[in-house]
Design a protein around this motif. Structure first.
Motif, short mmCIF file in Angstrom:
data_model
loop_
_atom_site.label_atom_id
_atom_site.label_comp_id
_atom_site.label_asym_id
_atom_site.label_seq_id
_atom_site.Cartn_x
_atom_site.Cartn_y
_atom_site.Cartn_z
N HIS A 95 0.83 -1.26 0.15
CA HIS A 95 -0.03 0.09 -0.01
C HIS A 95 0.96 1.07 0.14
O HIS A 95 1.44 1.82 1.08
CB HIS A 95 -0.99 -0.12 1.10
CG HIS A 95 -1.98 0.97 1.19
ND1 HIS A 95 -2.95 1.00 2.13
CD2 HIS A 95 -2.17 2.13 0.34
CE1 HIS A 95 -3.76 2.10 1.98
NE2 HIS A 95 -3.28 2.76 0.98
N HIS A 97 1.76 5.21 -2.23
CA HIS A 97 0.92 6.17 -3.54
C HIS A 97 2.21 6.90 -4.04
O HIS A 97 2.79 7.91 -3.19
CB HIS A 97 0.03 6.86 -2.91
CG HIS A 97 -1.11 6.25 -2.39
ND1 HIS A 97 -2.04 5.86 -3.35
CD2 HIS A 97 -1.33 6.05 -1.13
CE1 HIS A 97 -3.13 5.08 -2.57
NE2 HIS A 97 -2.77 5.10 -1.33
N LYS A 218 -9.48 0.86 -8.17
CA LYS A 218 -9.49 1.19 -6.76
C LYS A 218 -10.71 2.09 -6.50
O LYS A 218 -11.02 3.05 -7.33
CB LYS A 218 -7.99 2.19 -6.50
CG LYS A 218 -8.23 2.91 -5.27
CD LYS A 218 -8.09 1.84 -4.00
CE LYS A 218 -7.97 2.66 -2.49
NZ LYS A 218 -6.62 3.33 -2.41
N HIS A 273 -7.26 -1.27 4.12
CA HIS A 273 -7.24 -0.46 5.45
C HIS A 273 -7.80 -1.66 6.53
O HIS A 273 -8.49 -2.18 6.13
CB HIS A 273 -7.86 0.72 5.52
CG HIS A 273 -7.19 1.85 5.06
ND1 HIS A 273 -6.23 2.53 5.69
CD2 HIS A 273 -7.37 2.48 3.81
CE1 HIS A 273 -5.48 3.44 5.17
NE2 HIS A 273 -6.43 3.65 3.93
N ASP A 385 0.84 2.71 3.10
CA ASP A 385 0.42 4.07 2.46
C ASP A 385 1.00 5.05 2.72
O ASP A 385 1.03 6.33 2.67
CB ASP A 385 -1.08 4.82 3.70
CG ASP A 385 -2.06 5.29 2.75
OD1 ASP A 385 -2.02 5.31 1.58
OD2 ASP A 385 -3.12 5.23 3.40
N ASN A 388 1.77 9.50 2.13
CA ASN A 388 0.89 10.42 2.66
C ASN A 388 1.60 11.36 3.79
O ASN A 388 2.76 10.81 4.00
CB ASN A 388 -0.23 9.68 3.56
CG ASN A 388 -1.36 9.15 2.62
OD1 ASN A 388 -2.13 10.15 2.17
ND2 ASN A 388 -1.48 8.07 2.34
ZN ZN Z 1 -3.88 4.53 0.36
#
Ligand code: ZN
Length: 482
Positions: A95, A97, A218, A273, A385, A388
């Protein structure tokens, strides 16, 4: 840990020599036969631990794995002494980005600092530093990552990594099919998040995406009083049906139990998540099991927004050493010009207690849910993630490991979630050939100086990394930010 910190000190020292090292390394040509001799081979997917092992790499693949008694070093193979070392499959972060840098400017929809750095400049920085970001993943032993959502630009990245030697393998999704819009993130008419209002619009977007052969479609299933679970559900239904008809898998962001349940009932292949509003019930566990849904708990990101804004960011030594220094410097909110500080940050700095309490509340639920699902035999795949705000590309994985440990997972479970299980999220032919040390698998390996089964903290005590059978010395991987 002392050992790890010592090692990090060495890494810092060796950054200056990175350029020299880079010119010396890379001599292990593709197609070479290599034998890793005398180490402990750990294959978390099968729980197999082979002491005094011989691991033979032939070209880009692992040819054989066995004890020194069973396996000879093949003639002509270059032998590498691994006595006292631990050999694992390369880590997989399921996960991330890439369209986000992890710095304070990367989500103007959350905190608007565009008067300090316009969003176009932030994106230009990300593009300029892409190779640096890739190299930092390998430095952390992460040989594959899944980018679960970004602009169409993501498909160019998937192509780019194929020509960059020091880069992880990547699987990508395109734009997030969402219940909310994020106009602050749109550049060049290429939005990372697309608000979809009807099932027909959702189907059209899937058809457009299908032309790019995404690894995932997604869905951003964001629930609010304006957008309750049932309102967006017909879109989730139509998007998943269209994707599955085209043999595309669907990843869903859903952090509330009822949204997650609806997503799985509609056929989601991957939940990216943990559920964090309520403890999961038996029915939900049974549903995940029946459907074979994979769940990525993604714990670290929950604390990083709040802690950054409250000036309580506690990065690990690994993150400070191996994260991009410009990204890390930007996260010090006390360095922002006072007249530029957004209210959300002002409030958090003035009164951090409620922010920290909220993080604790989230973890009280999310960690318990992880333990329940792991014990029930659900396929858990590790993810961060990263990208972020405050979640550092690469080494944030080691904070994720700490939180998984705190949830009560054993080192072997954490390693399995990060290798064999994570490979299942990668999917396709490549997914079938990563995440294991076994004959015929791709030789993506991490060699550690201390035993991760004694303490998962040792997972960052990295001696060397192999990608595609090519050895990469970690100190050669510090590409300076431009
Ligand atoms: Zn994400």
């Amino acid at each position: 840990m002392a050992r790890v910190i010592r090692q990090l000190g060495n890494v810092k020292l060796s950054i200056a020599f990175a350029a020299i090292a880079a010119s010396l390394i890379g001599t292990s040509a593709h197609g070479e036969k290599i034998a890793l001799v005398g180490g402990t081979a750990i294959d978390p997917g099968t729980n197999k631990v082979i002491e005094n092992a011989v691991v033979v790499i032939n070209g880009d693949s692992t040819e054989s794995v066995g004890t020194r008694g069973e396996k000879q070093v093949p003639p002509g193979a270059r032998s590498i002494d691994c006595a006292g070392r631990f050999i694992l499959p390369g880590y997989i972060d399921t996960h991330v980005h890439f369209f986000q840098s992890g710095d304070i400017f990367t989500r103007p929809d959350v905190v608007d600092l565009t008067s300090v750095r316009p969003y176009a400049e932030e994106h230009a920085w990300i593009e300029r530093n892409m190779r640096d970001t890739f190299a930092r993943y390998l430095r952390c032993g992460i040989t594959s990552v899944v980018d679960v959502g970004g602009p169409m630009w993501n498909f160019r990245l998937r192509k780019l990594v194929k020509s960059v030697p020091n880069a992880p393998r990547i699987a990508v999704a395109g734009p997030l099919i969402s219940s909310v819009a994020r106009p602050q993130l749109v550049l060049n008419d290429d939005p990372p998040i697309v608000k979809i209002d009807t099932p027909e619009q959702g189907v059209l977007l899937v058809q457009k995406l299908a032309k790019r052969s995404p690894d995932y479609v997604k869905i951003w299933y964001v629930v609010s009083p304006d957008s309750p679970v049932e309102k967006f559900r017909p879109i989730v239904h139509a998007v998943i049906a269209e994707s599955h008809a085209r043999k595309l898998r669907v990843a869903v962001h859903a952090t509330e139990l009822e949204a997650a349940r609806a997503a799985v009932e509609e056929g989601a292949d991957l939940l990216v998540h943990s559920v964090n509003d309520k403890l999961v019930d038996e029915e939900f566990v049974r549903l995940l099991k029946e459907r074979g849904t994979i769940l990525t708990p993604t714990l670290v990101v929950f604390e990083r927004y709040g802690r950054t804004f409250a000036n309580k960011l506690e990065l690990l030594p690994e993150e400070k050493a191996w994260g991009n220094p410009e990204v890390i410097a930007s996260l010090d909110v006390t360095k922002l010009a006072p007249d530029k500080v957004p209210d959300r940050i002002k409030t958090a700095v003035a009164n951090p207690e409620p922010v920290l309490a909220k993080i604790q509340q989230t973890y009280d639920v999310a960690l318990k849910n992880l333990k329940t699902l792991q014990d029930a035999g659900i396929t858990i795949a590790t993810g961060t993630d990263a990208g972020n705000i405050g979640t550092i590309h690469g080494p944030s994985l080691f904070r994720e490991f700490q939180l998984m440990k705190q949830a009560g997972l054993t080192p072997m479970e954490i390693l399995k979630d990060t290798t064999a299980n994570a490979a299942k999220t990668f999917g396709g032919e490549t997914g079938a050939k990563i995440g294991a040390i076994a004959p015929g698998k791709l030789a993506d390996l991490v060699v550690l100086n201390s035993n991760p089964l004694d303490d998962i903290a040792h997972a960052s005590d990295i001696q060397s990394v192999f990608k595609n059978g090519v050895e990469i010395a970690p100190e050669s991987l510090h590409v300076d930010a431009k």
